[in-house]
Design a protein around this motif. Structure first.
Motif, PDB file in Angstrom:
ATOM      1  N   ALA A 121       0.825  -1.288   0.153  1.00 57.33           N
ATOM      2  CA  ALA A 121       0.042   0.016   0.146  1.00 57.33           C
ATOM      3  C   ALA A 121       0.796   1.259   0.010  1.00 57.33           C
ATOM      4  N   GLY A 122       1.981   1.475   0.772  1.00 60.15           N
ATOM      5  CA  GLY A 122       2.755   2.443   0.801  1.00 60.15           C
ATOM      6  C   GLY A 122       3.510   2.712  -0.469  1.00 60.15           C
ATOM      7  N   GLY A 123       4.188   1.576  -1.185  1.00 65.14           N
ATOM      8  CA  GLY A 123       4.553   1.729  -2.520  1.00 65.14           C
ATOM      9  C   GLY A 123       3.615   2.383  -3.409  1.00 65.14           C
ATOM     10  N   PHE A 124       2.339   1.613  -3.588  1.00 63.60           N
ATOM     11  CA  PHE A 124       1.276   2.287  -4.232  1.00 63.60           C
ATOM     12  C   PHE A 124       0.992   3.707  -4.083  1.00 63.60           C
ATOM     13  N   VAL A 125       0.691   4.046  -2.871  1.00 64.82           N
ATOM     14  CA  VAL A 125       0.384   5.536  -2.603  1.00 64.82           C
ATOM     15  C   VAL A 125       1.520   6.241  -3.208  1.00 64.82           C
ATOM     16  N   GLU A 126       2.852   6.053  -3.213  1.00 63.38           N
ATOM     17  CA  GLU A 126       3.968   6.647  -3.684  1.00 63.38           C
ATOM     18  C   GLU A 126       3.991   6.730  -4.993  1.00 63.38           C
ATOM     19  N   TYR A 127       3.701   5.711  -5.717  1.00 60.52           N
ATOM     20  CA  TYR A 127       3.529   5.599  -7.165  1.00 60.52           C
ATOM     21  C   TYR A 127       2.579   6.423  -7.680  1.00 60.52           C
ATOM     22  N   LEU A 128       1.287   6.587  -7.058  1.00 61.72           N
ATOM     23  CA  LEU A 128       0.169   7.298  -7.291  1.00 61.72           C
ATOM     24  C   LEU A 128       0.783   8.784  -7.366  1.00 61.72           C
ATOM     25  N   GLY A 129       1.182   9.138  -6.299  1.00 59.13           N
ATOM     26  CA  GLY A 129       1.757  10.468  -5.795  1.00 59.13           C
ATOM     27  C   GLY A 129       2.683  11.017  -7.077  1.00 59.13           C
ATOM     28  N   ALA A 130       3.622  10.129  -7.485  1.00 57.28           N
ATOM     29  CA  ALA A 130       4.266  10.434  -8.535  1.00 57.28           C
ATOM     30  C   ALA A 130       3.695  10.726  -9.865  1.00 57.28           C
ATOM     31  N   LEU A 160       3.498  14.081 -12.194  1.00 59.35           N
ATOM     32  CA  LEU A 160       3.787  14.053 -13.531  1.00 59.35           C
ATOM     33  C   LEU A 160       2.751  14.539 -14.387  1.00 59.35           C
ATOM     34  N   GLU A 161       1.635  14.158 -14.031  1.00 58.32           N
ATOM     35  CA  GLU A 161       0.136  14.620 -14.823  1.00 58.32           C
ATOM     36  C   GLU A 161       0.106  16.112 -14.657  1.00 58.32           C
ATOM     37  N   ARG A 162       0.458  16.649 -13.353  1.00 55.73           N
ATOM     38  CA  ARG A 162       0.400  18.155 -13.075  1.00 55.73           C
ATOM     39  C   ARG A 162       1.377  18.837 -13.937  1.00 55.73           C
ATOM     40  N   GLN A 163       2.572  18.171 -14.076  1.00 58.08           N
ATOM     41  CA  GLN A 163       3.503  18.883 -14.726  1.00 58.08           C
ATOM     42  C   GLN A 163       3.148  19.042 -16.130  1.00 58.08           C
ATOM     43  N   GLN A 164       2.560  17.925 -16.621  1.00 53.76           N
ATOM     44  CA  GLN A 164       2.259  17.892 -18.088  1.00 53.76           C
ATOM     45  C   GLN A 164       1.345  18.798 -18.456  1.00 53.76           C
ATOM     46  N   ALA A 165       0.297  19.102 -17.449  1.00 53.61           N
ATOM     47  CA  ALA A 165      -0.978  19.949 -17.620  1.00 53.61           C
ATOM     48  C   ALA A 165      -0.358  21.437 -17.807  1.00 53.61           C
ATOM     49  N   LYS A 166       0.688  21.691 -16.832  1.00 51.58           N
ATOM     50  CA  LYS A 166       1.264  22.796 -16.535  1.00 51.58           C
ATOM     51  C   LYS A 166       2.057  23.477 -17.895  1.00 51.58           C
ATOM     52  N   ASP A 167       2.773  22.251 -18.402  1.00 53.27           N
ATOM     53  CA  ASP A 167       3.434  22.587 -19.675  1.00 53.27           C
ATOM     54  C   ASP A 167       2.618  22.909 -20.751  1.00 53.27           C
ATOM     55  N   GLU A 168       1.437  22.184 -20.909  1.00 55.62           N
ATOM     56  CA  GLU A 168       0.498  22.644 -21.736  1.00 55.62           C
ATOM     57  C   GLU A 168      -0.211  23.663 -21.892  1.00 55.62           C
ATOM     58  N   ARG A 169      -0.306  24.099 -20.656  1.00 53.51           N
ATOM     59  CA  ARG A 169      -0.845  25.435 -20.573  1.00 53.51           C
ATOM     60  C   ARG A 169       0.031  26.704 -20.946  1.00 53.51           C
ATOM     61  N   LEU A 170       1.385  26.266 -20.447  1.00 51.97           N
ATOM     62  CA  LEU A 170       2.332  27.368 -20.703  1.00 51.97           C
ATOM     63  C   LEU A 170       2.608  27.315 -22.261  1.00 51.97           C
ATOM     64  N   ARG A 171       2.633  26.160 -22.877  1.00 48.33           N
ATOM     65  CA  ARG A 171       2.652  26.098 -24.293  1.00 48.33           C
ATOM     66  C   ARG A 171       1.416  27.067 -24.982  1.00 48.33           C
TER      67      ARG A 171
END
Length: 152
Positions: free
Chosen positions: A30-39, A43-54
């Motif tokens: 469960a701890g590994g899965f939570v860490e994976y989901l957080g990462a 990544l999704e937030r960074q991609q959305a930020k890059d898309e908004r910036l573009r």
């Protein structure tokens, strides 16, 4: 089955040890899965930020190009603006201090755009809003572009 009284404490101890081993494995997984989901979320937030910036950079570039073309068509090549720098500064100051009717309208519009932009940014930070779909993300990006254009 019949257990003898001597085997019951051993059975109890090994049942507890088995539950501890199962709980340990479940906790690690469960701890590994939570860490994976957080990462993944980061990544999704960074991609959305890059898309908004573009998209914002494209919009600004397009607006600058259109503005420069219109200004180039309106003014002859040899002549510059007919207004002095001092009168332009004074006019801008009067506009920003709401001393003209256009200044009151513009500053009210700018303040409303600022509030809408802040609310839009708050909505973009909520994961449930992003889960709605790409249409919601497109609308939020469009609102950000429009309110950002008011400040350019």
């Amino acid at each position: 089955t019949d257990y003898r009284s001597i085997s019951m404490p051993f059975h109890l101890v090994f049942l507890i040890l088995g539950m501890c081993c199962t709980g340990t494995f479940t906790g690690i997984f469960a701890g590994g899965f939570v860490e994976y989901l957080g990462a993944q979320r980061a990544l999704e937030r960074q991609q959305a930020k890059d898309e908004r910036l573009r998209v914002m950079a494209m919009a600004v570039s397009l607006l600058q190009r259109r503005f420069r073309l219109r200004r180039q068509r309106a003014l002859p090549a040899e002549e510059g603006p007919q207004y002095s720098q001092l009168s332009m500064k004074k006019a801008a100051r009067r506009l920003l201090h709401r001393q003209t009717s256009l200044g009151r309208v513009f500053m009210t519009l700018a303040q409303a755009a600022l509030v809408v932009n802040v609310l839009n940014t708050m909505l973009e930070s909520i994961p449930e809003v992003e889960a709605i779909g790409s249409e919601a993300r497109f609308v939020l990006t469009l609102v950000e572009i429009i309110t950002g254009t008011i400040f350019c």
